[in-house]
Design a protein around this motif. Structure first.
Motif, mmCIF file in Angstrom:
data_model
loop_
_atom_site.group_PDB
_atom_site.id
_atom_site.type_symbol
_atom_site.label_atom_id
_atom_site.label_comp_id
_atom_site.label_asym_id
_atom_site.label_seq_id
_atom_site.Cartn_x
_atom_site.Cartn_y
_atom_site.Cartn_z
ATOM 1 N N ARG A 58 14.888 -109.203 -84.105
ATOM 2 C CA ARG A 58 14.291 -109.014 -83.340
ATOM 3 C C ARG A 58 13.303 -109.759 -84.013
ATOM 4 O O ARG A 58 12.347 -110.986 -84.487
ATOM 5 N N GLU B 91 15.916 -104.815 -81.497
ATOM 6 C CA GLU B 91 14.521 -104.678 -81.480
ATOM 7 C C GLU B 91 14.264 -105.181 -82.509
ATOM 8 O O GLU B 91 13.202 -105.880 -83.931
ATOM 9 N N ASP C 153 20.436 -115.282 -74.627
ATOM 10 C CA ASP C 153 18.985 -114.380 -74.463
ATOM 11 C C ASP C 153 19.346 -113.187 -75.019
ATOM 12 O O ASP C 153 20.016 -112.093 -75.394
ATOM 13 N N THR C 154 18.102 -113.335 -76.289
ATOM 14 C CA THR C 154 18.484 -112.091 -76.904
ATOM 15 C C THR C 154 17.767 -110.494 -77.046
ATOM 16 O O THR C 154 17.611 -110.007 -78.071
ATOM 17 N N LYS C 155 17.658 -110.719 -75.262
ATOM 18 C CA LYS C 155 17.254 -108.912 -74.936
ATOM 19 C C LYS C 155 18.150 -108.596 -75.732
ATOM 20 O O LYS C 155 18.096 -107.553 -75.335
ATOM 21 N N GLU C 156 18.745 -109.030 -75.811
ATOM 22 C CA GLU C 156 20.518 -107.906 -76.283
ATOM 23 C C GLU C 156 20.245 -107.462 -77.494
ATOM 24 O O GLU C 156 20.931 -105.928 -78.119
ATOM 25 N N VAL C 157 19.722 -108.076 -78.383
ATOM 26 C CA VAL C 157 19.139 -108.230 -79.941
ATOM 27 C C VAL C 157 18.928 -106.065 -80.595
ATOM 28 O O VAL C 157 17.823 -106.738 -79.637
#
Ligand code: ASP
Length: 474
Positions: free
Chosen positions: A124, A121, A115-119
């Motif tokens: 991303r 912003e 899940d790239t939400k942790e990368v």
């Protein structure tokens, strides 16, 4: 050989097939090299057996995750002990016979099979094309498309047509700051990007379209407050010969259908949607977008409600509307029509503050996801509204003359609504912000780190646009 989609692999057991896609994961286990391959239809595991390792050694060397490959092989059933029933294609495996790297991926700036939400912003969005490959972003884009297709079909079945309206236009009074575009051909003149297609959609009613919709891009130059984006998408609609009830019922039916057909795991708290007056909402919830959920912990609970009976005008002293000039300003939309019983109060100075408008807002779980109204299609009454808003005869003519003129040439009674489509998708997909449901959003500060926008332009461009640049303040 023709390409087979990974999602169809199950139908080809025992056959030799060709996949094209990405290497999602690579696992080297002694003499065996395992891969998970991915295309837009899903995932499948593949393996290079030791007897083929030598002939594929060259390709395998470059077969890094996220490289694009063409891979040939035989689809085998997995032995019982290796079946992963919870995984797509978990009962089969590709025995790889040939591997061609179509485009080699260098080491990635961030992992995308999680899940790239942790990368961060910035990173991303700088590499958004990579982020979009992740499972959640793929789901979001595809689900958004499903909803858009559903909406288009539903509305077409109800005799609506989709009409595109201009992006280069003139400032409209939607209450935010306009983005402006300098005109090269007309020195010192500017287009404005639309804050919404409000005037165009009303003029389409004059144009005999009767039932219009559009997935419309709207641009508002606001400070990066909360979950705002400089541009966003509205599902915009307008209908002729309707009253408030008809617009609300049609929209309610569409929302219920979207949820029931495309998000069956979700539960709508109450049908028909409850209706709350603005006054009651303010008194009971302290705001005009009440969160009426009984259970706020349940991510699948959808509590829709309508808010109606908004005051039309508010005193400018209480308003943050930048265009407000006279004693009164509008609360939502100057083109709205007062409720029928209050129409005559437009002419009564004492009663202006108590006029209620036909505005209706649709609220979901404490978010305003749409709003609209029945419009004021009478030339005299609309002129009166502009006068009450403090516009001079000259500005009424220069800014709204075309609307007033149209309303003297056979405009049917009409009304409409616009949904904040990104916000609705955010809520349906349980995402924390609208950036997660847009393919290429801007950062919270309004930048696009991938394209490096906004950016400077060449001196030649500046010259052609007849503008002079000021030195930025330090
Ligand atoms: N144009 C309005 C808005 O953007 C919506 C409407 O009244 O249809 O808020």
């Amino acid at each position: 050989m023709e390409r087979t989609y990974i999602g169809d692999a199950g139908a080809h057991v025992g056959e030799t097939i060709l996949f094209k896609g990405w290497i999602d994961v690579r696992r080297d286990q002694g003499k065996l090299v395992f891969f998970d391959f991915r295309d837009m239809t899903g995932y499948i595991q593949g393996v290079i057996l030791p007897n083929r390792a030598a002939e594929m050694a060259e390709a395998v060397k470059d077969a890094r995750p996220e490289s694009v490959v063409a891979v040939e092989g035989i689809i085998n059933k997995r032995p019982e002990r290796n079946v992963q029933a919870d995984k797509q294609n978990g009962d089969i495996e590709l025995e790889i016979t040939a591997l061609t790297i179509l485009n080699k991926a260098e080491p990635l700036p961030f992992e995308i099979n999680v899940d790239t939400k942790e990368v961060g912003e910035e990173s991303r969005l700088k590499h958004r094309y990579l982020d979009l490959r992740s499972a959640r972003m793929q789901r979001n884009m595809r689900k958004r498309d499903e909803v858009q297709k559903y909406v288009r079909d539903f509305l077409h079945d109800q005799k609506f047509i989709e009409v595109e309206t201009p992006i280069l236009t003139k400032s409209t009074p939607e209450g935010a700051r306009d983005y402006v575009v300098p005109s090269r051909l007309y020195p010192n003149h500017f287009y404005a990007l639309p804050q919404s297609p409000q005037q165009y959609k009303q003029l389409l009613m004059t144009g005999g379209v009767e039932r219009y919709f559009q997935f419309a891009k709207c641009m508002r130059d606001e400070d990066g407050r909360g979950d705002r984006q400089p541009e966003f998408t509205q599902l915009d609609m307008e209908m002729s010969f309707v009253d408030r009830e008809a617009v609300m019922q049609m929209n309610e039916a569409l929302l219920i259908n979207i949820v029931q057909k495309l998000f069956p795991e979700k539960k709508i708290q109450e049908i028909p949607f409850p209706r709350i007056s603005y006054k009651d909402a303010m008194e009971q919830y302290g705001n005009d977008r009440p969160d009426i959920r009984n259970d706020k912990e349940d991510p699948n609970s959808l509590a829709f409600c309508w808010v109606i009976d908004f005051p039309f005008f508010e005193s400018t002293s209480k308003s943050d509307n930048p265009d407000a000039q006279g004693e009164w300003t509008y609360t939502h939309n100057p083109f709205s029509r007062p409720i029928e019983e209050h129409m005559s109060n437009l002419m009564n100075k004492e009663a202006v503050g108590s006029i209620l408008t036909t505005q209706y807002d649709i609220v979901l779980n404490g978010f305003e996801i749409g709003g609209g109204s029945i419009r004021n299609h009478s030339f005299e009454a609309l002129s009166k509204v502009f006068e009450l808003l403090g516009h001079s005869v000259e500005t009424i003519e220069s800014d709204f003359g075309h609307m007033l003129q149209a309303f003297k040439l056979g405009t049917p009674p009409h009304g409409g609504i616009a949904w904040g489509f990104d916000r609705l998708m955010m809520l349906l997909l349980n995402e924390p912000n609208i950036r997660e449901v847009m393919a290429f959003p801007k950062t919270g500060e309004g930048k696009d780190p991938m394209m490096s926008a906004p950016s400077t332009i060449s001196e030649k461009q500046v010259e052609e646009l007849h503008i002079v640049l000021k030195k930025p303040k330090q």
